[in-house]
Enzyme design. Structure first.
Site, mmCIF file in Angstrom:
data_model
loop_
_atom_site.group_PDB
_atom_site.id
_atom_site.type_symbol
_atom_site.label_atom_id
_atom_site.label_comp_id
_atom_site.label_asym_id
_atom_site.label_seq_id
_atom_site.Cartn_x
_atom_site.Cartn_y
_atom_site.Cartn_z
ATOM 1 C CE LYS A 142 12.235 46.148 44.371
ATOM 2 N NZ LYS A 142 11.371 46.258 43.178
ATOM 3 N NE ARG A 175 5.818 50.508 39.322
ATOM 4 C CZ ARG A 175 6.368 49.543 40.070
ATOM 5 N NH1 ARG A 175 6.036 49.437 41.347
ATOM 6 N NH2 ARG A 175 7.231 48.696 39.556
ATOM 7 C CE1 TYR A 196 1.728 55.490 75.770
ATOM 8 C CE2 TYR A 196 2.587 53.912 74.164
ATOM 9 C CZ TYR A 196 2.797 54.910 75.119
ATOM 10 O OH TYR A 196 4.065 55.318 75.402
ATOM 11 C CG MET A 235 9.267 53.861 69.835
ATOM 12 S SD MET A 235 10.043 55.381 70.418
ATOM 13 C CE MET A 235 8.796 56.591 70.041
HETATM 14 C C1 LIG Z 1 10.996 44.982 42.763
HETATM 15 C C2 LIG Z 1 11.057 44.554 41.361
HETATM 16 C C3 LIG Z 1 11.278 43.209 41.025
HETATM 17 C C4 LIG Z 1 11.267 42.101 42.063
HETATM 18 O O1 LIG Z 1 9.937 41.817 42.377
HETATM 19 P P1 LIG Z 1 9.554 40.643 43.435
HETATM 20 O O2 LIG Z 1 8.079 40.579 43.384
HETATM 21 O O3 LIG Z 1 10.081 41.107 44.745
HETATM 22 O O4 LIG Z 1 10.228 39.427 42.948
HETATM 23 C C5 LIG Z 1 11.447 42.894 39.689
HETATM 24 N N1 LIG Z 1 11.382 43.851 38.735
HETATM 25 C C6 LIG Z 1 11.122 45.138 39.007
HETATM 26 C C7 LIG Z 1 11.030 46.129 37.908
HETATM 27 C C8 LIG Z 1 10.943 45.535 40.327
HETATM 28 O O5 LIG Z 1 10.683 46.808 40.609
#
Ligand SMILES: *Cc1c(COP(=O)(O)O)cnc(C)c1O
Length: 376
Positions: free
Chosen positions: A43, A141, A264, A317
């Site tokens: 992801k 969640r 800055y 930046m």
């Molecule tokens: C992002 C995610 C993972 C991976 O988690 P890591 O801590 O990056 O290994 C696994 N399962 C779900 C449901 C996630 O959202």
């Protein structure tokens, strides 16, 4: 040159190197440790390293299962891995079943609405891969509440059969914290869920959970961060190989007198005579502005000639100012490279210097750097 490389900047732009060989080695090591199939969580553009190169390298190494968060990421992963199973963690957006079918993607279903919508779509005769069912065992969640999941399974609910569930999964809230009693509670809650779905493969472990004692691997694990070299065992030596490195170049060096304000809003005042180097990288390159070093708060640092040198003043930046007073002679000169991520500046250290976590540093880096993919 790797086909995924972006052109090296003729100007001063920073350079992000990504070791795809280390990525693959990390994936293999986690699978071996789990004694089960390891998927790859890709992801967020494979945590920033690039979904196409990551999926290409991992699929070539034998990875058959990928997880993304969004449908759009699933479509990119599918274009790269035509045969893989690709789960979309954020579930089924309303009226999107057709797109899942078109791209051969599997939604991770986490609510009754999603189950019903997907089951209805399947019953209309659509040809789709099995979906996953997400059961929430701690975080409140995403996913069915554990009790709901158990009820559905025990009632042999028609919607479960109609939805075609090929994986049941849950996600840890604190697996990087070995001492957290929530881990044992989640392991026990998920054992009940998995048992209620006999014959359905199960998945629980994220990266850190590979290092939790007494956690079963089930049939599939879901590492993300550790694949990319993040430390799944914070506070202990990192068992993973580093995957990314970030460098930028010095564009100016100056000496200043004590009492001089820098950057800055003059947030940092030199306590004495100092030598400063200005480097060609800033928050627009994804380096967190929270790594600014002011008179009252410490921040980030860079390796200059191998020596860790603190930032001074606010991260701008496109520029960061570094105190190179003590850097080895010859290292702090116009055009010389400095290291922002690499060596002792691992993702966790960089995250701590910016009051955040390595995950956020990694996923924020973006595409302004030149990229060089190595190791394949
Ligand atoms: C992002 C995610 C993972 C991976 O988690 P890591 O801590 O990056 O290994 C696994 N399962 C779900 C449901 C996630 O959202």
């Amino acid at each position: 040159m790797n086909p995924f490389d972006t052109p090296t900047n003729a100007d001063h732009g920073p350079l992000l190197t990504i070791d795809l060989g280390a990525l693959v080695a990390n994936w293999r090591a986690l699978g071996a440790r789990a004694g089960a199939e390891a998927a790859a969580v890709v992801k967020a553009d494979a945590y920033g390293i690039g979904i196409e190169p990551a999926v290409t390298a991992l699929a070539a190494a034998g990875c058959r299962t990928f997880f993304v968060a969004h449908l759009s990421e699933g479509i990119r992963a599918r274009a790269t891995a035509p045969d893989a199973t690709i789960y979309v963690l954020n579930g089924l957006p309303p009226d999107s079943s057709g797109l899942f079918a078109e791209h051969d993607l599997s939604p991770v279903l986490g609510s009754h609405e999603e189950l019903l919508e997907w089951a209805g779509f399947r019953q209309s005769g659509a040809k789709v891969r099995p979906a996953a069912l997400h059961v929430d065992t701690a975080m409140n969640r995403l996913g069915l509440w554990a009790g709901e999941g158990l009820d559905l399974a025990r009632e042999r609910s028609g919607v479960i059969a109609a939805a075609g569930i090929g994986l049941v999964m849950s996600h840890f809230a604190a697996s990087e914290d070995l001492a957290n009693p929530a881990n044992a509670r989640q392991i026990a809650a998920f054992a009940e869920i998995a048992a209620a779905f006999p014959g359905v493969p199960a998945s629980l472990k994220n990266s850190s959970a590979h290092f939790l004692p007494d956690c079963p691997s089930y049939q599939l694990t879901r590492p993300g961060y550790a694949l990319y070299g993040g430390n799944p065992t914070p506070g202990q030596p990192n068992p993973m190989q580093p995957v990314i490195g970030l460098e930028a170049r010095i564009i100016q060096v100056r000496e200043i007198a004590g009492g001089t304000q820098v950057g800055y809003n003059g947030r940092w005042t030199a306590p004495g005579r100092r030598k400063l180097a200005t480097i060609s990288l800033g928050y627009a390159d994804g380096y967190p502005r929270n790594a600014s070093w002011t008179d009252i708060t410490p921040g980030g640092s860079a390796l200059v000639g191998g020596l860790r040198c603190p930032f001074v003043g606010t991260v701008s930046m496109d520029l960061i100012i570094v105190d190179v007073t003590h850097a080895p002679a010859g290292a702090a000169v116009r055009g010389a490279p400095v290291t922002l991520i690499g060596g002792e500046l691992d993702l966790e250290t960089v995250g701590a210097g910016a009051k955040t976590i390595g995950y956020e540093v990694l996923t924020s880096l973006g595409w302004r750097h030149a990229r060089r993919y190595t190791g394949l």
